[in-house]
Scaffold this motif. Structure first.
Motif, PDB file in Angstrom:
ATOM      1  N   LEU A   1       0.823  -1.211   0.000  1.00 56.97           N
ATOM      2  CA  LEU A   1       0.000   0.000   0.000  1.00 56.97           C
ATOM      3  C   LEU A   1       0.859   1.263   0.000  1.00 56.97           C
ATOM      4  O   LEU A   1       0.529   2.249  -0.672  1.00 56.97           O
ATOM      5  CB  LEU A   1      -0.941  -0.010   1.198  1.00 56.97           C
ATOM      6  CG  LEU A   1      -2.033  -1.082   1.162  1.00 56.97           C
ATOM      7  CD1 LEU A   1      -2.766  -1.139   2.497  1.00 56.97           C
ATOM      8  CD2 LEU A   1      -3.015  -0.836   0.029  1.00 56.97           C
ATOM      9  N   ASP A   2       1.962   1.243   0.742  1.00 60.79           N
ATOM     10  CA  ASP A   2       2.875   2.394   0.730  1.00 60.79           C
ATOM     11  C   ASP A   2       3.472   2.584  -0.667  1.00 60.79           C
ATOM     12  O   ASP A   2       3.646   3.717  -1.135  1.00 60.79           O
ATOM     13  CB  ASP A   2       3.991   2.198   1.752  1.00 60.79           C
ATOM     14  CG  ASP A   2       3.573   2.554   3.169  1.00 60.79           C
ATOM     15  OD1 ASP A   2       2.606   3.322   3.321  1.00 60.79           O
ATOM     16  OD2 ASP A   2       4.214   2.060   4.119  1.00 60.79           O
ATOM     17  N   LYS A   3       3.771   1.486  -1.349  1.00 58.71           N
ATOM     18  CA  LYS A   3       4.339   1.569  -2.700  1.00 58.71           C
ATOM     19  C   LYS A   3       3.326   2.162  -3.679  1.00 58.71           C
ATOM     20  O   LYS A   3       3.672   2.996  -4.511  1.00 58.71           O
ATOM     21  CB  LYS A   3       4.778   0.180  -3.158  1.00 58.71           C
ATOM     22  CG  LYS A   3       5.539   0.175  -4.475  1.00 58.71           C
ATOM     23  CD  LYS A   3       6.097  -1.214  -4.776  1.00 58.71           C
ATOM     24  CE  LYS A   3       6.917  -1.213  -6.063  1.00 58.71           C
ATOM     25  NZ  LYS A   3       7.468  -2.561  -6.347  1.00 58.71           N
ATOM     26  N   VAL A   4       2.058   1.749  -3.567  1.00 56.31           N
ATOM     27  CA  VAL A   4       1.018   2.318  -4.433  1.00 56.31           C
ATOM     28  C   VAL A   4       0.883   3.815  -4.173  1.00 56.31           C
ATOM     29  O   VAL A   4       0.746   4.616  -5.110  1.00 56.31           O
ATOM     30  CB  VAL A   4      -0.331   1.606  -4.208  1.00 56.31           C
ATOM     31  CG1 VAL A   4      -1.438   2.293  -4.999  1.00 56.31           C
ATOM     32  CG2 VAL A   4      -0.245   0.132  -4.616  1.00 56.31           C
ATOM     33  N   ARG A   5       0.928   4.213  -2.915  1.00 60.33           N
ATOM     34  CA  ARG A   5       0.813   5.649  -2.585  1.00 60.33           C
ATOM     35  C   ARG A   5       1.940   6.449  -3.217  1.00 60.33           C
ATOM     36  O   ARG A   5       1.725   7.558  -3.709  1.00 60.33           O
ATOM     37  CB  ARG A   5       0.824   5.839  -1.068  1.00 60.33           C
ATOM     38  CG  ARG A   5      -0.438   5.386  -0.377  1.00 60.33           C
ATOM     39  CD  ARG A   5      -0.643   6.082   0.952  1.00 60.33           C
ATOM     40  NE  ARG A   5       0.504   5.979   1.849  1.00 60.33           N
ATOM     41  CZ  ARG A   5       0.599   6.604   3.017  1.00 60.33           C
ATOM     42  NH1 ARG A   5      -0.398   7.392   3.414  1.00 60.33           N
ATOM     43  NH2 ARG A   5       1.645   6.459   3.783  1.00 60.33           N
ATOM     44  N   ARG A   6       3.160   5.897  -3.209  1.00 59.84           N
ATOM     45  CA  ARG A   6       4.296   6.604  -3.811  1.00 59.84           C
ATOM     46  C   ARG A   6       4.156   6.697  -5.328  1.00 59.84           C
ATOM     47  O   ARG A   6       4.464   7.727  -5.934  1.00 59.84           O
ATOM     48  CB  ARG A   6       5.610   5.889  -3.468  1.00 59.84           C
ATOM     49  CG  ARG A   6       6.022   5.981  -2.017  1.00 59.84           C
ATOM     50  CD  ARG A   6       7.472   5.550  -1.842  1.00 59.84           C
ATOM     51  NE  ARG A   6       7.734   4.214  -2.379  1.00 59.84           N
ATOM     52  CZ  ARG A   6       7.579   3.085  -1.676  1.00 59.84           C
ATOM     53  NH1 ARG A   6       7.148   3.137  -0.423  1.00 59.84           N
ATOM     54  NH2 ARG A   6       7.867   1.916  -2.210  1.00 59.84           N
ATOM     55  N   GLU A   7       3.709   5.603  -5.947  1.00 63.63           N
ATOM     56  CA  GLU A   7       3.677   5.531  -7.410  1.00 63.63           C
ATOM     57  C   GLU A   7       2.436   6.192  -8.008  1.00 63.63           C
ATOM     58  O   GLU A   7       2.434   6.535  -9.190  1.00 63.63           O
ATOM     59  CB  GLU A   7       3.767   4.071  -7.857  1.00 63.63           C
ATOM     60  CG  GLU A   7       5.108   3.431  -7.508  1.00 63.63           C
ATOM     61  CD  GLU A   7       5.226   1.994  -7.971  1.00 63.63           C
ATOM     62  OE1 GLU A   7       4.200   1.426  -8.434  1.00 63.63           O
ATOM     63  OE2 GLU A   7       6.333   1.433  -7.874  1.00 63.63           O
ATOM     64  N   ASP A   8       1.378   6.375  -7.213  1.00 66.23           N
ATOM     65  CA  ASP A   8       0.146   6.987  -7.714  1.00 66.23           C
ATOM     66  C   ASP A   8      -0.365   7.985  -6.673  1.00 66.23           C
ATOM     67  O   ASP A   8      -1.394   7.769  -6.030  1.00 66.23           O
ATOM     68  CB  ASP A   8      -0.903   5.902  -7.994  1.00 66.23           C
ATOM     69  CG  ASP A   8      -2.079   6.421  -8.810  1.00 66.23           C
ATOM     70  OD1 ASP A   8      -2.190   7.648  -8.983  1.00 66.23           O
ATOM     71  OD2 ASP A   8      -2.894   5.602  -9.279  1.00 66.23           O
ATOM     72  N   PRO A   9       0.335   9.108  -6.505  1.00 66.78           N
ATOM     73  CA  PRO A   9      -0.056  10.074  -5.464  1.00 66.78           C
ATOM     74  C   PRO A   9      -1.442  10.671  -5.693  1.00 66.78           C
ATOM     75  O   PRO A   9      -2.118  11.030  -4.730  1.00 66.78           O
ATOM     76  CB  PRO A   9       1.038  11.141  -5.533  1.00 66.78           C
ATOM     77  CG  PRO A   9       1.669  10.979  -6.885  1.00 66.78           C
ATOM     78  CD  PRO A   9       1.558   9.526  -7.210  1.00 66.78           C
ATOM     79  N   ALA A  10      -1.881  10.755  -6.948  1.00 65.38           N
ATOM     80  CA  ALA A  10      -3.213  11.302  -7.214  1.00 65.38           C
ATOM     81  C   ALA A  10      -4.282  10.384  -6.633  1.00 65.38           C
ATOM     82  O   ALA A  10      -5.255  10.842  -6.014  1.00 65.38           O
ATOM     83  CB  ALA A  10      -3.422  11.488  -8.716  1.00 65.38           C
ATOM     84  N   LEU A  11      -4.121   9.087  -6.825  1.00 75.46           N
ATOM     85  CA  LEU A  11      -5.059   8.122  -6.244  1.00 75.46           C
ATOM     86  C   LEU A  11      -4.991   8.168  -4.722  1.00 75.46           C
ATOM     87  O   LEU A  11      -6.022   8.140  -4.037  1.00 75.46           O
ATOM     88  CB  LEU A  11      -4.753   6.713  -6.734  1.00 75.46           C
ATOM     89  CG  LEU A  11      -5.580   5.591  -6.110  1.00 75.46           C
ATOM     90  CD1 LEU A  11      -7.053   5.716  -6.491  1.00 75.46           C
ATOM     91  CD2 LEU A  11      -5.043   4.223  -6.520  1.00 75.46           C
ATOM     92  N   ALA A  12      -3.779   8.255  -4.167  1.00 74.61           N
ATOM     93  CA  ALA A  12      -3.619   8.302  -2.714  1.00 74.61           C
ATOM     94  C   ALA A  12      -4.336   9.504  -2.115  1.00 74.61           C
ATOM     95  O   ALA A  12      -4.943   9.413  -1.044  1.00 74.61           O
ATOM     96  CB  ALA A  12      -2.138   8.328  -2.356  1.00 74.61           C
TER      97      ALA A  12
END
Length: 236
Positions: A182-193
């Motif tokens: 989940l932390d990796k997704v937040r870094r790679e897709d900040p707009a979604l986060a």
């Protein structure tokens, strides 16, 4: 090393239906936009002890939280009778799964068939992950396009206390790797986060607390750090 147009994951302790790949390829050819096809699966403890004929909803709690597979993938289609020689029509569902997968995995890896072209665009498996590697890569795959779910059990999944995903062999590790994913997704897709901030807080908070509970006896310092982070994120 595989060079085919399609790549199918398979675990060495499960049993694939003879038509698993044929049906997956038929869906791929009917829907050129689909990047991953997966299916329902049954579960067994030994060749003569069946646990459940349709096991996907029991195994993946995210399906229930999301309202069922029909809610996750709302579009319905049918492979015509004869796709399997002499076989009846086979139904499948199609939809975007990228954001739904943040609620938890529901694409069972040893049922997955992927387009090689999409796999190469998504990038290789993150080998730092021991248990959640397929889940993390599947999220990246689903970001590229829709997925399809065949409403038929095309795999017999072997359940045992010694398997990698069982609680006795992975206590706390699944949850720790979920935090990483989940932390990796937040870094790679900040707009979604930013748009789904509440979802990330809830999922990360719960995963941190559950990881702390799982590793508390073996790694007290890391467990306390996870617990503090989890409480700060505010899980129920």
């Amino acid at each position: 090393l595989a060079t085919g147009e399609f790549i199918a994951w398979m675990d060495n302790d499960d049993l694939a239906d003879p038509e698993r790949v044929r049906l997956g390829m038929a869906v791929m050819r009917a829907r050129p936009d689909v990047v991953v096809v997966f299916s329902d699966f049954s579960a067994f403890a030994s060749p003569d002890v069946e646990i459940e004929r349709s096991h996907i909803a029991s195994y993946y709690s995210a399906i229930g939280r999301l309202g069922g597979m029909a809610a996750i993938l709302p579009a319905h289609a049918t492979l015509p009778a004869g796709t399997i020689p002499g076989g009846e029509a086979v139904s499948y569902r199609v939809g975007e799964a990228y954001e739904a997968l943040l609620e938890g995995n529901f694409i069972h890896p040893p049922t997955a068939l992927m387009r090689r072209s999409a796999l190469e665009r998504a990038g290789p498996i993150d080998e730092s992950l021991r248990i959640a590697s397929e889940y993390e890569q599947t999220i990246r795959m689903a970001r590229l396009g829709p997925v399809a779910y065949i409403e038929r059990a095309l795999l017999r999944y072997r359940r045992s206390d010694s398997q990698l995903s069982s609680y006795t062999t992975s206590a706390g590790r699944v949850e720790s790797e979920t935090v990483y994913v989940l932390d990796k997704v937040r870094r790679e897709d900040p707009a979604l986060a930013a748009r789904r901030r509440g979802l990330f807080r809830r999922r990360l908070g719960t995963a941190c607390v559950e990881a702390a509970a799982g590793i508390g006896a073996s790694d007290r310092g890391r467990a306390l750090r996870l617990l503090v982070r989890g409480i700060a994120l505010g899980p129920r």
